[in-house]
Write a protein that holds these residues in place. Structure first.
Motif, PDB file in Angstrom:
ATOM      1  N   ASP A 241       0.818  -1.219   0.000  1.00 15.72           N
ATOM      2  CA  ASP A 241       0.000   0.000   0.000  1.00 15.72           C
ATOM      3  C   ASP A 241       0.852   1.271   0.000  1.00 15.72           C
ATOM      4  OD1 ASP A 241      -2.678  -0.724  -0.199  1.00 15.72           O
ATOM      5  OD2 ASP A 241      -2.818  -1.214   1.935  1.00 15.72           O
TER       6      ASP A 241
ATOM      7  N   LEU B 244       1.411   1.531  -4.028  1.00 17.63           N
ATOM      8  CA  LEU B 244       0.372   1.134  -4.975  1.00 17.63           C
ATOM      9  C   LEU B 244      -0.889   1.927  -4.696  1.00 17.63           C
ATOM     10  CD1 LEU B 244       0.518  -2.765  -5.390  1.00 17.63           C
ATOM     11  CD2 LEU B 244       1.012  -1.029  -7.118  1.00 17.63           C
TER      12      LEU B 244
ATOM     13  N   VAL C  62      -3.179  -4.471 -11.466  1.00 12.96           N
ATOM     14  CA  VAL C  62      -2.398  -5.638 -11.066  1.00 12.96           C
ATOM     15  C   VAL C  62      -2.950  -6.857 -11.786  1.00 12.96           C
ATOM     16  CG1 VAL C  62      -1.857  -4.701  -8.775  1.00 12.96           C
ATOM     17  CG2 VAL C  62      -3.843  -6.208  -9.053  1.00 12.96           C
TER      18      VAL C  62
ATOM     19  N   ALA D 223      -0.043 -11.003  -6.478  1.00 18.19           N
ATOM     20  CA  ALA D 223      -0.411  -9.916  -7.381  1.00 18.19           C
ATOM     21  C   ALA D 223       0.859  -9.370  -8.018  1.00 18.19           C
ATOM     22  CB  ALA D 223      -1.147  -8.807  -6.642  1.00 18.19           C
TER      23      ALA D 223
ATOM     24  N   PRO E 178       2.094  -6.136 -10.114  1.00 22.16           N
ATOM     25  CA  PRO E 178       1.716  -4.813 -10.585  1.00 22.16           C
ATOM     26  C   PRO E 178       2.114  -4.579 -12.043  1.00 22.16           C
ATOM     27  CG  PRO E 178       2.719  -4.675  -8.405  1.00 22.16           C
ATOM     28  CD  PRO E 178       2.943  -6.069  -8.904  1.00 22.16           C
TER      29      PRO E 178
ATOM     30  N   THR F 229      -7.748  -4.154 -10.517  1.00 24.87           N
ATOM     31  CA  THR F 229      -7.067  -3.065  -9.813  1.00 24.87           C
ATOM     32  C   THR F 229      -6.596  -3.555  -8.452  1.00 24.87           C
ATOM     33  OG1 THR F 229      -9.085  -2.232  -8.750  1.00 24.87           O
ATOM     34  CG2 THR F 229      -8.538  -1.365 -10.956  1.00 24.87           C
ATOM     35  N   TRP F 230      -5.644  -2.812  -7.912  1.00 24.14           N
ATOM     36  CA  TRP F 230      -5.107  -3.178  -6.607  1.00 24.14           C
ATOM     37  C   TRP F 230      -6.203  -3.183  -5.541  1.00 24.14           C
ATOM     38  CZ3 TRP F 230      -2.434  -5.852  -3.711  1.00 24.14           C
ATOM     39  CH2 TRP F 230      -2.055  -5.489  -2.409  1.00 24.14           C
TER      40      TRP F 230
ATOM     41  N   LYS G  19      -6.990  -6.698  -3.499  1.00 27.59           N
ATOM     42  CA  LYS G  19      -6.693  -6.852  -2.069  1.00 27.59           C
ATOM     43  C   LYS G  19      -7.973  -7.031  -1.257  1.00 27.59           C
ATOM     44  CE  LYS G  19      -6.331  -1.936  -0.837  1.00 27.59           C
ATOM     45  NZ  LYS G  19      -5.445  -0.869  -0.311  1.00 27.59           N
TER      46      LYS G  19
ATOM     47  N   VAL H 178       2.629  -9.488  -2.926  1.00 27.22           N
ATOM     48  CA  VAL H 178       2.716  -8.566  -4.057  1.00 27.22           C
ATOM     49  C   VAL H 178       4.153  -8.492  -4.558  1.00 27.22           C
ATOM     50  CG1 VAL H 178       2.208  -6.240  -4.879  1.00 27.22           C
ATOM     51  CG2 VAL H 178       0.828  -7.242  -3.043  1.00 27.22           C
TER      52      VAL H 178
END
Length: 380
Positions: free
Chosen positions: A102, A105, A111, A122, A124, A212-213, A217, A225
């Motif tokens: 976090d 990101l 991701v 994940a 990126p 998306t991140w 998550k 990650v």
């Protein structure tokens, strides 16, 4: 066609001359091909038998469809600018927790998500745009996580005892990988070798979730990650082709491509994202924008109806064979069958078909026979 070479794009982002650096690092279970263990379609949806191994690489027991002669495809291969391994794969990936990720990101960052054997990871986009391949092990299984920014395709492959690298060549603007066992050449989208010892053979693929991140998550708070500690000097805050945040820009939205595509197909703008599925019976693509709006879209592959379902949780598309033409409605992010039962988009009571996101020009170039389903219906 773009006036700038790919070498220029990459060199600008790296800020240093690209070095041909690559290393090698050193199983197989059925998983949900959507990145969720036990959900969606399994690996190699058109081939349920365990494929043979040839020189340590797991291959499909039946090859994926290819609509050109291999000799024709070889003639269409172009240099992307950087030499072999000039875009270095990540062969010793480091990972960190979601909480630590976090720090750099943003929620809207792209991701590529993956779950295998109970392990969630994940990758990126802002890292993979500089490397295109990560040779990893997820849930104890050796895998290659691959991304081609020029075609908007993120795909996973079982790699067995070898690793994959970036050849520096492109076909239809798509990444051409090579395996370090035989130096065979594998266009990513085709998943099939067009030259070398593996010519005509296809890799065993699995799906990555392009999301998306924030979405990933929330669905997988335990995810690990990929870290920016790759061993290479790169500016991971700068995408050499444009940006996906807050909205797609640069190359990702311009209608022009870096190099001429295999063919032109004006049914959609070149960079429109489709969810494509390929089977022995035919090829089909669903306009992802139309699917987001409708929730469900129907089309046919050969004589068999197929159904695409939108997953609002991950902004993902899932495709199923629907031979009996079963009727579904879409309500509150779920597919509702005729008997009233509600189903997660990744878990309909139908046979799942492997599908992945791609830019329209790339999909239509590799599969000129493809049908296309939009909000206005199907065209063939």
């Amino acid at each position: 066609m773009e006036l700038t070479s790919r070498r220029g794009f990459v060199a600008t982002a790296a800020g240093v001359a690209l070095a041909g650096l690559a290393g090698c690092i050193g199983g197989v279970t059925s998983q949900g091909a959507d990145g969720h263990e036990g959900r969606g379609t399994g690996d190699d949806a058109q081939s349920t038998a365990r494929g043979p191994r040839k020189q340590g690489v797991p291959i499909r027991s039946s090859p994926l469809p290819v609509e050109y002669e291999f000799s024709t495809l070889r003639e269409e291969v172009l240099s992307g600018g950087p030499p072999k391994d000039g875009i270095p794969s990540i062969d010793d990936p480091k990972f960190r927790s979601a909480e630590n990720a976090d720090e750099d990101l943003r929620d809207a960052d792209v991701v590529f998500g993956l779950v295998r054997n109970g392990e969630a990871k994940a990758y990126p986009q802002k890292i993979l745009v500089h490397h295109e391949i990560t040779n990893d092990a997820v849930g104890g299984e050796p895998v290659a996580v691959t991304y081609c920014p020029l075609t908007g395709t993120a795909m996973g492959f079982r790699r067995g005892e070898t690793t994959f690298g970036v050849s520096g060549k492109l076909l239809n603007n798509n990444l051409v990988m090579y395996d370090r066992e035989t130096d065979s050449r594998w266009p990513q989208v085709l998943g099939t070798a067009i030259s070398g010892a593996f010519e005509g053979e296809s890799l065993r693929e699995f799906r990555l979730v392009w999301t998306t991140w924030k979405r990933w998550k929330q669905a997988h708070p335990e995810t690990r990650v990929l870290s920016e500690e790759t061993g290479y000097v790169r500016n991971y805050g700068q995408d050499p082709y444009g940006s996906y945040v807050p909205n797609p820009s640069g190359y990702y939205v311009r209608d022009s491509t870096l190099f001429p595509p295999l063919r032109s197909d004006g049914r959609l703008p070149n960079k429109r994202v489709v969810a494509g599925a390929r089977t022995g019976a035919g090829r089909i693509a669903f306009d992802k924008s139309a699917l987001r709006e409708a929730g469900l879209l129907s089309g046919s592959v050969g004589d068999t109806p197929h159904l695409a379902v939108y997953d609002a949780e991950l902004d993902a598309a899932y495709v199923y064979r629907n031979p009996d033409g079963a009727s579904f409605d879409y309500e509150d992010g779920r597919a509702v069958a005729g008997d009233g039962t509600r189903h997660d988009p990744a878990d309909l009571p139908l046979l799942g078909v492997y599908a992945f996101d791609a830019m329209w020009f790339a999909w239509a170039g590799f599969y000129p026979s493809t049908g296309l389903v939009t909000g206005e219906g199907e065209s063939g």
